[in-house]
Design a protein around this motif. Structure first.
Motif, PDB file in Angstrom:
ATOM      1  N   PRO A 169       0.791  -1.243   0.000  1.00 31.29           N
ATOM      2  CA  PRO A 169       0.000   0.000   0.000  1.00 31.29           C
ATOM      3  C   PRO A 169       0.819   1.288   0.000  1.00 31.29           C
ATOM      4  CG  PRO A 169       0.053  -0.942   2.196  1.00 31.29           C
ATOM      5  CD  PRO A 169       0.901  -1.844   1.332  1.00 31.29           C
ATOM      6  N   HIS A 170       2.123   1.196  -0.240  1.00 25.87           N
ATOM      7  CA  HIS A 170       2.944   2.400  -0.354  1.00 25.87           C
ATOM      8  C   HIS A 170       4.214   2.040  -1.106  1.00 25.87           C
ATOM      9  CE1 HIS A 170       4.450   6.321   1.731  1.00 25.87           C
ATOM     10  NE2 HIS A 170       5.133   6.108   0.620  1.00 25.87           N
ATOM     11  N   ILE A 171       4.205   2.304  -2.415  1.00 22.73           N
ATOM     12  CA  ILE A 171       5.388   2.005  -3.226  1.00 22.73           C
ATOM     13  C   ILE A 171       5.403   2.954  -4.417  1.00 22.73           C
ATOM     14  CG2 ILE A 171       4.184   0.119  -4.476  1.00 22.73           C
ATOM     15  CD1 ILE A 171       7.034  -1.297  -4.498  1.00 22.73           C
ATOM     16  N   HIS A 172       6.600   3.473  -4.729  1.00 16.82           N
ATOM     17  CA  HIS A 172       6.727   4.472  -5.794  1.00 16.82           C
ATOM     18  C   HIS A 172       7.257   3.787  -7.049  1.00 16.82           C
ATOM     19  CE1 HIS A 172       5.719   7.472  -2.856  1.00 16.82           C
ATOM     20  NE2 HIS A 172       6.622   6.952  -2.044  1.00 16.82           N
ATOM     21  N   MET A 173       6.350   3.132  -7.774  1.00 15.84           N
ATOM     22  CA  MET A 173       6.742   2.297  -8.909  1.00 15.84           C
ATOM     23  C   MET A 173       7.354   3.089 -10.060  1.00 15.84           C
ATOM     24  SD  MET A 173       6.438  -0.672  -7.815  1.00 15.84           S
ATOM     25  CE  MET A 173       7.063  -1.441  -9.322  1.00 15.84           C
TER      26      MET A 173
ATOM     27  N   ALA B  26       1.624   9.924  -4.520  1.00 18.26           N
ATOM     28  CA  ALA B  26       2.380  11.022  -5.118  1.00 18.26           C
ATOM     29  C   ALA B  26       3.393  11.500  -4.092  1.00 18.26           C
ATOM     30  CB  ALA B  26       1.432  12.162  -5.492  1.00 18.26           C
ATOM     31  N   PHE B  27       4.624  11.734  -4.510  1.00 17.32           N
ATOM     32  CA  PHE B  27       5.669  12.088  -3.546  1.00 17.32           C
ATOM     33  C   PHE B  27       6.710  13.028  -4.125  1.00 17.32           C
ATOM     34  CE2 PHE B  27       9.570   9.012  -3.709  1.00 17.32           C
ATOM     35  CZ  PHE B  27       9.500   8.883  -5.074  1.00 17.32           C
ATOM     36  N   TRP B  28       7.746  13.192  -3.389  1.00 14.49           N
ATOM     37  CA  TRP B  28       8.926  14.000  -3.694  1.00 14.49           C
ATOM     38  C   TRP B  28       9.790  13.206  -4.651  1.00 14.49           C
ATOM     39  CZ3 TRP B  28      12.287  17.905  -3.345  1.00 14.49           C
ATOM     40  CH2 TRP B  28      13.629  17.688  -3.043  1.00 14.49           C
TER      41      TRP B  28
ATOM     42  N   GLY C  24      -2.685  12.186  -0.542  1.00 15.35           N
ATOM     43  CA  GLY C  24      -1.415  11.853   0.097  1.00 15.35           C
ATOM     44  C   GLY C  24      -0.263  11.815  -0.897  1.00 15.35           C
ATOM     45  N   GLU C  25       0.999  11.625  -0.416  1.00 13.51           N
ATOM     46  CA  GLU C  25       1.257  11.629   0.990  1.00 13.51           C
ATOM     47  C   GLU C  25       1.445  13.062   1.456  1.00 13.51           C
ATOM     48  OE1 GLU C  25       5.202   9.645   1.844  1.00 13.51           O
ATOM     49  OE2 GLU C  25       5.048   9.020  -0.226  1.00 13.51           O
ATOM     50  N   ILE C  26       0.818  13.355   2.587  1.00 17.71           N
ATOM     51  CA  ILE C  26       0.838  14.690   3.156  1.00 17.71           C
ATOM     52  C   ILE C  26       1.375  14.560   4.590  1.00 17.71           C
ATOM     53  CG2 ILE C  26      -1.053  15.513   1.714  1.00 17.71           C
ATOM     54  CD1 ILE C  26      -2.963  15.122   4.082  1.00 17.71           C
TER      55      ILE C  26
HETATM   56 ZN   LIG Z   1       6.563   7.500   0.053  1.00 18.58          ZN
END
Ligand SMILES: [Zn+2]
Length: 294
Positions: free
Chosen positions: A6-10, A33-35, A105-107
């Motif tokens: 449930p949290h992976i930056h593919m 969505a992330f940095w 997220g992620e916030i």
């Molecule tokens: Zn992340």
């Protein structure tokens, strides 16, 4: 056993990773969505990034039989650039309406600045307006204080705790998150933060209720197989299969289903692979023979 990361930056990972993940039993992922490792300088680059999470990345996952969902948001680190942040918040509502977006997220906090808090609160308001859960990043530095402060902000704004998944927990933060009534994510890393054996100890102590594990794999030192490896460690420690299945499948499904955008019948069935398919005229094959499964 079907597994969910449930949290992976593919976006940062390869097709080899997708193949290995599918082989290890991962049937669904959520990509927050992330940095991206370097500050973005235009709102437009966020827009193309958001579109790629909804389009190309979802397609890439499907080519390996993995269901792909995402969360949309302005990450805490880039929230400190107020000019950029305002622009991102302006376009965000459009993306929060898209199918496949299962949370905001992620916030959260990075350096725990007042500016970060301002954009955290504004995005909690957006989540309320769009009736979506939130995925909350907790800071790497001064984590305990950041986690407690995050929970206080959620409480102060009357945000429903059952709609909050607070991530990257450790032994110090988990009891606070569970006591507050939120869901607790754990990022299992190769060397830092949390490993599968410490996770086993936490599960032996706290059970499975509202507890999730993820790899948080991205462009840094990380391992996209940490969910299957943690499931294996739990099994070897004698933890019951029903508990493992709750943590590695049932809980993420239940949490993100609160978005109203997880088709429970669809996710319960195996995704078929048809690599003859194209996305806007493009495939992942580079001329190789397509795999087609029923
Ligand atoms: Zn992340």
């Amino acid at each position: 056993m079907k597994l969910f990361d449930p949290h992976i930056h593919m976006t940062s990972r390869t097709t080899d990773d997708y193949e290995a993940m599918a082989r290890a039993g991962i049937a669904a992922v959520v990509e927050p969505a992330f940095w991206v490792g370097q500050p973005r300088t235009h709102v437009g680059t966020f827009e193309d990034y958001f579109l790629s999470l909804l389009g190309w990345e979802r397609f890439r996952a499907s080519q390996f039989g993995i269901r792909h969902y995402c969360t949309m948001g302005l990450n805490p680190k880039e929230a400190n650039d107020a000019k950029l942040a305002d622009g991102v918040l302006e376009i965000l509502p459009t993306y929060l309406e898209k199918q496949g977006v299962v949370a905001v997220g992620e916030i959260g906090y990075d350096d725990q600045t007042p500016t970060e808090e301002h954009y955290l609160v504004r995005q909690l308001e957006l989540a309320r307006a769009h009736e979506l859960p939130v995925l909350i990043h907790t800071p790497h530095r001064d984590k305990k204080r950041g986690t407690i402060r995050t929970l206080e902000v959620l409480r102060a704004h009357g945000f429903p705790m059952e709609l909050a998944l607070v991530d990257h927990n450790n032994e110090e933060t988990l009891p606070h998150v569970l006591d507050a009534g939120a869901w607790a994510g754990h990022s299992i890393y190769p060397k830092t933060k949390m490993d599968e054996h410490r996770m086993v100890t936490l599960v032996q102590r706290y059970g499975s209720e509202r507890i999730l594990v993820n790899s948080a794999a991205d462009w840094g030192v990380s391992d996209p197989l940490k969910v299957p490896k943690t499931a294996k460690a739990m099994r070897e420690a004698g933890i019951d299969d029903t508990i493992i299945a709750a943590i590695c499948w049932g809980n993420p499904v239940a949490f993100f289903a609160q978005s109203g955008r997880l088709d429970l019948a669809e996710i319960a069935s195996a995704a078929s692979v048809d690599q003859r398919q194209l996305w806007e005229g493009n495939s992942v094959l580079r001329g190789q023979a397509p795999v087609v499964e029923d």
